[in-house]
Design an enzyme around this catalytic site. Structure first.
Site, short mmCIF file in Angstrom:
data_model
loop_
_atom_site.label_atom_id
_atom_site.label_comp_id
_atom_site.label_asym_id
_atom_site.label_seq_id
_atom_site.Cartn_x
_atom_site.Cartn_y
_atom_site.Cartn_z
CD GLU A 67 -2.92 1.17 2.25
OE1 GLU A 67 -2.65 0.53 3.27
OE2 GLU A 67 -3.94 1.85 2.10
CG ASP A 68 1.54 2.72 3.40
OD1 ASP A 68 0.51 3.07 2.79
OD2 ASP A 68 1.57 2.36 4.58
#
Ligand code: MN
Length: 714
Positions: free
Chosen positions: A83-84
């Site tokens: 996600e990051d």
């Protein structure tokens, strides 16, 4: 609030991992996952100012505490990478493989939720959780660990976010952990959420606990010493733990109107022993020394909670007349209580702990099934969210059938909810209910631990009023559905069900049976013109399913010989002139060697042996066959169920167990229930013969506290 920064390193995590994972390959997989996480998070910082990698390391550390497997640990280390960070699934798969990447992907999907309204958000959240659980429950376990660490560091976020996360933890994630039986994570999540939602109350309780801590600790130590002596005297190997109650559980009781000074289980201890028998023995010894508080004894060993929790609970008047809450369980039960489904990692030796974990989740958790059922019910979004929130995740009570099966219900549920939970047919034909042996109206509000017996009448049907009585949305929809169909439809449906059931029993194909030619013969016999009319006549009870089927498929009872000899043990049976026949001991009346017995010829499952006094036999027409025990006895043991009535509220479990073992009867389980005039004991045990059982009856009846002993027939 003072916040110490976590100074966790990968070596710290690895140390914990190595306490239960020794496989070199798995250890190097974990290291590889860490390297990738470290590389990808490099240069990122958390709101708290720490290097980002501190977060996944802590998540992994939490996972080691519930002995998560290597794949789950890898997913924990990598859970925020997709996600990051600048990392694709393909790239990750190359390093850690498909399974771990799938887990990370699952966790990522769970996190990516942005919707305008609260309801939309919740629906998606729940659905994702359901999907996550059905695909791989480990996704949810990583999510729980992730949330736990985020809650520990929640102070770094703005107030608005704190409230949102705390609410979510309290309403969704802690109940989820509870249903998965992961008590460790559940109770910390609750405490942390409470700290942000009701800080005044949280710190007030914490302070009070602190003030009284020394005093409490001393009392608990003294009591523990006494109990230790008792157990040692009787050669029981044990481990003992003092136990602190969570702040949230105290808050919960205060919230229900109790005063701080009244919360007696502040003084609590836990005893761990090796076997189930020792649990009861320890309990008996403790009750012999300290007076138990009436109605506080719970036997979750004989009747486990739906989340698999097993333990004995009792509250006794201990030293200085203070109340002590004592839990007694085996080491294995303790692992299940702390780690829930996750304990399958530590207790299943087989290589594929993940599969065993998933199977356990699906098979054992009634809760899991309820969620799936709800999502398949085609209910409106709002109903779905309310059902999951109010009926599945929160505020459940546990009630029992007279046989001891646990039925999980929403708070406020009525006997009708209970009846429908057993089976729709039971619900639809309910006419009354006995709650703890006394008649109660159908809108009676059931309480935790109630024993409920539903009274049905085959010819009765639901009333429109019921829609307003039941608490569960799914049940309410079922009742509404009943009234949107006509009565005729219902009979037709019931008739078809009954016929199909009977056909299946006789192993006849349903389509083949109702062939054009067969139908003609049946129609002629019953003077009707359509299959639907046949269904109707069966459904409304005018004709029995057998009378329809017998027209085509005559039963062949006449050829079965009427004399049979039972050999004990290996179910071998001598039928005059015929080869061996399979024999089953009926589990309704549990005959033991020496009982007067009779055989009942089942369809396809051999002959089942009943006691001649069994009330289930009256309906069983002409398929009886004379049987007798073979006297060439070996030492087979037979299950027997006893009900012992006493006129005393004092607990005599230890006494009863003692008597049984003196005679050579082994107790499988024993639990007691409070009746108006004394305790009633429900015993299941193994005996070699009726003689042994008679001896036991004789011994029991010598005691003045025992008023009646009987064998249970279900
Ligand atoms: Mn995270």
């Amino acid at each position: 609030m003072a916040h110490t920064k976590d100074t966790i390193t990968f070596d710290d995590v690895l140390k914990c991992v190595k306490t239960y994972i020794t496989d070199k390959e798995e250890l190097s997989n974990i290291k590889r996952a860490y390297s990738l996480a470290e590389k990808k998070h490099n240069g990122q910082y958390r709101k708290s100012g720490e290097a980002y990698i501190i977060h996944p390391l802590n998540v992994a550390k939490i996972l080691t505490e519930i002995h998560a497997d290597s794949e789950t640990l890898q997913a924990g280390l990598l859970h925020d990478v997709l996600e990051d960070c600048d990392c694709t699934e393909e790239e990750m798969e190359e390093v850690v493989g498909r399974v771990v990447t799938n887990l990370v992907d699952g966790v990522t999907k769970l996190a990516k939720l942005h919707f305008s309204t609260e309801n939309e958000y919740l629906i998606e959240y729940y659905k994702k959780i359901i999907v996550g659980m059905s695909e791989d429950v480990r996704v949810i376990i990583v999510k729980l660990a992730d949330r736990l660490h985020n809650m520990r560091t929640l102070w770094a976020l703005p107030r608005e976010k704190q409230i949102k996360k705390a609410n979510e933890s309290m309403e969704i994630l802690a109940p989820l952990a509870h249903h998965l039986g992961i008590h460790k994570i559940k109770s910390e999540l609750e405490d942390l959420a409470l700290r942000y939602l009701k800080p005044d109350i949280f710190y007030d309780i914490a302070e009070k606990l602190n003030k009284t801590k020394l005093e409490r600790d001393n009392t608990v130590f003294l009591m523990m010493d006494e109990v230790k002596n008792i157990l040692t005297e009787h050669n029981i190997n044990f481990e003992m733990k003092g136990r602190s109650k969570s702040i949230y559980s105290i808050y919960n009781k205060l919230d229900k109107g109790k005063k701080f000074s009244e919360i007696y289980d502040l003084l609590a201890m836990r005893i761990l022993v090796s076997t189930k028998q020792e649990c009861y023995l320890a309990l008996g010894l403790i009750h012999a020394k300290y007076r138990p508080m009436p109605r506080r004894f719970k036997d979750y060993i004989a009747m486990p909670k739906p989340n698999m929790y097993q333990s004995l609970h009792t509250t006794v008047f201990g030293i200085d007349g203070l109340l002590f809450e004592i839990q007694i369980r085996t080491h294995e039960m303790d692992a299940i209580a702390e780690n829930g489904v996750a304990s399958h990692w530590s207790y299943k030796e087989n290589k594929d702990g993940a599969v065993s974990l998933q199977t356990a989740t699906e098979q054992k958790l009634q809760f899991f099934k309820s969620i799936i059922d709800l999502s398949n019910d085609g209910m409106s979004s709002e109903d779905f969210v309310n059902s999951v929130k109010n009926e599945v995740l929160n505020n459940n009570i546990y009630c029992f059938t007279p046989k001891g099966d646990v039925i999980e219900l929403p708070t406020g549920a009525t006997p009708l909810d209970f009846a429908y939970k057993i089976h729709t047919r039971v619900g639809e034909t309910t006419v009354g209910a006995l709650v703890n042996n006394s008649i109660q109206p159908l809108d009676y509000e059931l309480q935790d631990n109630d024993i409920v017996k539903i009274i049905t009448n085959k010819s009765s049907s639901p009333s429109k009023e019921w829609v307003n009585i039941v608490k569960s949305t799914a049940v309410r929809n079922k009742i509404k559905g009943y009234f949107t169909r006509s009565e005729r439809d219902i009979y037709v449906e019931r008739g078809r069900d009954l016929l199909e059931k009977e056909l299946r029993k006789r192993k006849l194909a349903i389509n083949g049976f109702f062939s054009e030619e067969n139908c003609k013969r049946i129609f002629k016999e019953f003077k009707v013109g359509s299959l639907e009319e046949i269904y109707l006549e069966v459904g409304n009870g005018k004709n029995a399913p057998n009378s329809v089927i017998n027209i085509i498929d005559k039963q062949k009872e006449e050829v079965i010989p009427k004399k049979v000899t039972i050999t004990k043990g290996d179910a071998s049976i001598i039928v005059s002139g015929l080869s061996k026949v399979k024999v089953n001991i009926a589990n309704c009346c549990n005959p033991v060697y020496g009982d007067e017995v009779i055989g009942y010829i089942t369809k396809g499952n051999g002959i089942s042996i009943h006691r001649t006094t069994c009330h289930n036999l009256s309906m069983l027409d002409n398929r009886m066959v004379e049987v007798k025990w073979n006297d060439n006895s070996n030492n087979t043991k037979y299950l027997s169920m006893l009900l012992i009535y006493s006129n005393s509220l004092e607990n005599h479990i230890a006494d009863i167990v003692g008597k049984a073992s003196k005679i050579g009867i082994s107790i499988d389980s024993i639990y007691n229930m409070y009746q108006s005039d004394g305790l009633e004991y429900n015993v299941s045990c193994y005996v070699t013969s009726i003689k042994q059982l008679d001896k036991m009856f004789l011994e029991l009846k010598k005691e003045s506290y025992i008023t009646e002993v009987e064998r249970l027939i279900r």
